[in-house]
Design a protein around this motif. Structure first.
Motif, short mmCIF file in Angstrom:
data_model
loop_
_atom_site.label_atom_id
_atom_site.label_comp_id
_atom_site.label_asym_id
_atom_site.label_seq_id
_atom_site.Cartn_x
_atom_site.Cartn_y
_atom_site.Cartn_z
N VAL A 180 0.86 -1.32 0.04
CA VAL A 180 -0.06 0.08 -0.02
C VAL A 180 0.77 1.13 -0.01
N VAL A 181 0.43 2.09 -0.87
CA VAL A 181 1.12 3.53 -0.97
C VAL A 181 0.10 4.54 -0.67
N HIS A 182 0.64 5.71 -0.07
CA HIS A 182 -0.20 6.85 0.06
C HIS A 182 0.37 8.13 -0.77
N ILE A 183 -0.62 8.65 -1.34
CA ILE A 183 0.12 9.92 -2.04
C ILE A 183 -0.56 11.15 -1.97
N ASP A 184 0.18 12.16 -1.46
CA ASP A 184 -0.38 13.40 -1.32
C ASP A 184 -1.24 14.07 -1.95
N ARG A 185 -0.70 14.35 -3.29
CA ARG A 185 -1.60 14.92 -4.29
C ARG A 185 -1.38 14.26 -5.83
N LEU A 186 -2.20 14.05 -6.56
CA LEU A 186 -2.08 13.48 -7.89
C LEU A 186 -2.09 14.69 -9.05
N PRO A 187 -1.45 14.65 -10.03
CA PRO A 187 -1.37 15.74 -11.26
C PRO A 187 -2.75 15.93 -11.70
N THR A 188 -2.90 17.07 -12.16
CA THR A 188 -4.21 17.36 -12.98
C THR A 188 -4.14 17.12 -14.50
N GLY A 189 -5.11 17.17 -15.33
CA GLY A 189 -4.94 17.01 -16.75
C GLY A 189 -4.58 15.70 -17.09
N VAL A 190 -4.78 14.54 -16.45
CA VAL A 190 -4.39 13.45 -16.96
C VAL A 190 -5.65 12.32 -16.63
#
Length: 209
Positions: A112-122
């Motif tokens: 399991v991984v946690h991501i703070d923020r994903l990119p936009t426009g994808v």
């Protein structure tokens, strides 16, 4: 309605079985999923990578995940029996890894991984997964899956995001699952038609006699 002769039905049955057999192994690769829908630009996202052991003669002893450009702040969750490796320096916290554990035989494990923020426009996120075996081999899962073409040997784990088009969504595991379902339907139809065709052949033989 014209029924298939028994010979043709048998061929259809075997063909469907072979197609199903070739589609199934495509499931056995590193893939990623999220328990909830994920939108571009989402924050505090949790996702799970499933890593299967694919070598009968070796065990998986190291796993490393690299996120695509635009992902910010990826962190690895601890897994029992494994040690979380430090994030790679200078990569914007886009790489995480685990070592010290082992996946043997035909088993698999989830990371399991946690991501703070994903990119936009994808519309999707294509990760790179590296799988290290205790015999020294490192397998990298980074090949792009193209709709309408055979699945590559080591497809990259891809997470489709909310709002992605249908063509974008049918990649990686989704494409393999779709192929398996289609082959399964063909197999069932062929199996259902075989006894009917045999019965019709027997009736024709009795009438001829």
């Amino acid at each position: 309605m014209n029924l298939l002769p028994p010979a043709r039905t048998a061929v259809a049955f075997v063909t469907a079985a072979l197609l199903l057999g070739t589609a199934a192994p495509a499931w056995a690769h590193v893939h990623v999923h999220a328990d909830q829908e994920v939108a571009p630009g989402a924050r505090n996202v949790e996702m799970t990578f499933h890593v299967p052991n694919e070598k009968a003669s070796a065990r998986t002893v190291g796993v490393r995940i690299e996120a695509p450009q635009g992902v910010r702040g990826m962190r690895a969750e601890r897994v029992a029996g494994w040690t979380v490796e430090p994030a790679g320096a200078g990569d914007g916290a886009r790489t995480v890894g685990w070592s010290g554990g082992a996946i043997g035989g035909e088993d698999g494990a989830e990371f399991v991984v946690h991501i703070d923020r994903l990119p936009t426009g994808v519309s999707e996120l294509a990760f790179v997964a590296s799988q290290r075996y205790d015999d020294g081999e490192v397998v990298t899962w980074d090949q792009k899956t193209v709709a309408g073409r055979p699945e590559p040997e080591h497809p990259a784990p891809v997470l489709s995001l909310t709002g992605a088009t249908a063509a974008d969504s049918v990649t990686g595991l989704d494409a393999s699952w779709t192929a398996a379902v289609v082959c399964g339907v063909l197999l069932l139809l062929a199996a259902a038609g075989l006894p009917v065709a045999r019965s019709a052949a027997r009736r024709r033989g009795a009438a001829a006699g």
